[in-house]
Enzyme design. Structure first.
Site: not given
Ligand SMILES: Cc1cc2nc3c(=O)[nH]c(=O)nc-3n(C[C@H](O)[C@H](O)[C@H](O)COP(=O)(O)OP(=O)(O)OC[C@H]3O[C@@H](n4cnc5c(N)ncnc54)[C@H](O)[C@@H]3O)c2cc1C
Length: 388
Positions: A167, A132, A137, A367
């Site tokens: 994933t 999915f 980035p 998620e």
């Molecule tokens: C092992 C793993 C598997 C994954 N698998 C999938 C997958 O299969 N498909 C997929 O599409 N994605 C997948 N993901 C991605 C995952 O869903 C994202 O990492 C997640 O949505 C958070 O996005 P980010 O890491 O870019 O963090 P960011 O959005 O950059 O957030 C960084 C920090 O800022 C905070 N933050 C952001 N916006 C705000 C706000 N408005 N107010 C307050 N705080 C805020 C967040 O809470 C977090 O603490 C996976 C991630 C991991 C680690």
């Protein structure tokens, strides 16, 4: 014999059918996952051969109708399966969550009848692996900003962009990819392995979910046949509905990891002696164990009620956010306290605790992050979105 805690006799809330499926998945996890999972995590490899077996035990698409290869069961069935799988490892539960909630669910809910018949039975049996693609980035919590886009080129769509943290992407046969059309509207496309310009490199060097395979999705002028678009949804509500299903499953799954940590800590504390007594006899350790069991019990009741609401199509996305946030935090705290009860042994791969703890650091972020789920609850209470 694995014997998880059930302090409020939650088992009595399940039907015979739920218990039958739960017990068979439990037995499979004890036989196939528990003996190999520490080595898989240490070696940073996904035990891919388990995928087909998961299909055989009915771990994929339990709530998808039988006509499409699912089991036609309810939401509680999906939940109890997730709890059992995550007792084994969050990586195994993640594989089943993605396959069911993020690949089968959108194809079933938003796909054409041809797409359903073409993909769902093979996804249910584990003959096809799905992934999915939503996160990019530069866009995680804010997927509406996504840059991945497609253009209508007459007889096909031309897809460009990239996704990361996906994933199963390096081993997936198909990817459900969310991208913007020429009007900036998000739509779902089924991209197949082997399409020219489509690659899925692995993301290495993870300290969490090491027994899960994660990667990118890169689209460089990929020609996607027109019949591969999901015709029955447009806008961000498409991926968000998939995430509702996955988050719900995670809220069940986290309980399995918590129970495994609690069981391990309880057993260890009864056997380990210091100052000539079992460490379980000291009040500070009893406090930890008593609070763990209290939190597990609350989480069980919360998710059972949410499952019943989902069975009646009444559960709101905000209710699902609350359960995902609560239950994952509960599991992570229990993993940390359990690790302390084991002292130095808590960091050893001879016990599952440190592995669960490191896994849950991903589960609390993917998620929807812990903070974003809190803000969703805040929005639901006040009507004011604090995340925009
Ligand atoms: C092992 C793993 C598997 C994954 N698998 C999938 C997958 O299969 N498909 C997929 O599409 N994605 C997948 N993901 C991605 C995952 O869903 C994202 O990492 C997640 O949505 C958070 O996005 P980010 O890491 O870019 O963090 P960011 O959005 O950059 O957030 C960084 C920090 O800022 C905070 N933050 C952001 N916006 C705000 C706000 N408005 N107010 C307050 N705080 C805020 C967040 O809470 C977090 O603490 C996976 C991630 C991991 C680690």
């Amino acid at each position: 014999m694995y014997n998880p805690p059930d302090y409020y006799l939650v088992d009595e809330l399940l039907t015979d059918e739920h218990r039958l499926i739960r017990d068979s998945v439990r037995e499979w996890v004890s036989r196939e996952v528990v003996p190999i999972i520490d080595a898989a995590a240490q070696n940073h490899t996904f035990p891919e051969y388990l995928f087909k077996q998961m299909g055989e035990i009915g771990a994929f698409g339990p709530y998808i109708p039988e006509k499409y290869g699912g089991a036609g069961m309810d939401q509680i069935t999906y939940g109890v399966i997730m709890t059992e799988l995550e007792r084994g490892d969050s990586a195994i539960r993640s594989a089943a969550s993605v396959q069911t909630s993020l690949v089968m669910y959108p194809i079933y809910t938003f796909g054409s009848e041809e797409q359903r018949l073409k993909y769902l039975p093979k996804l249910a049996s584990g003959d096809l692996i799905g992934c999915f693609g939503l996160t990019e980035p530069n866009y995680g919590s804010d997927p509406g900003g996504m840059l991945t886009k497609f253009e209508d080129r007459g007889d096909h769509y031309l897809l460009n962009g990239s996704k990361m943290w996906i994933t199963n992407s390096p081993i997936a046969d198909i990817a459900v990819v969310w991208a913007k059309n020429e009007d900036g509207i998000v739509q779902g496309l089924i991209v197949e392995k082997g399409m020219q310009g489509f690659t899925a490199p692995e993301t290495k060097n993870k300290w969490s979910l090491r027994a899960s395979i994660t990667g990118e999705l890169v689209f460089d002028n990929v020609k996607v046949p027109k019949e591969n678009i999901l015709p029955n949804v447009s806008g961000l509500k498409g991926p968000l509905k998939c995430l509702n299903s996955a988050r719900y499953g995670i809220a069940w799954g986290a309980i399995g990891a918590a129970m495994d940590c609690y069981n391990t800590a309880l057993q260890y504390s009864l056997e380990r002696k210091q100052f000539k007594k079992p460490i379980a006899s000291f009040q500070l350790q009893q406090k930890k164990l008593a609070e763990m069991l209290t939190e597990i019990t609350k989480a069980q009741l919360l998710i059972w009620r949410l499952g019943m609401l989902r069975n009646n199509d009444q559960a709101t996305p905000a209710q699902i956010s609350m359960a995902k946030r609560n239950n994952v935090e509960m599991a992570l705290k229990i993993a940390r306290d359990s690790r302390q009860i084991l002292g130095a042994m808590g960091i050893s791969g001879d016990y599952p605790i440190m592995r669960h703890m490191m896994n849950l650091e991903s589960v609390i972020t993917y998620e929807g992050t812990h903070d974003i789920h809190l803000l969703i609850t805040g929005f639901d209470i006040t009507g004011i979105a604090a995340f925009e």
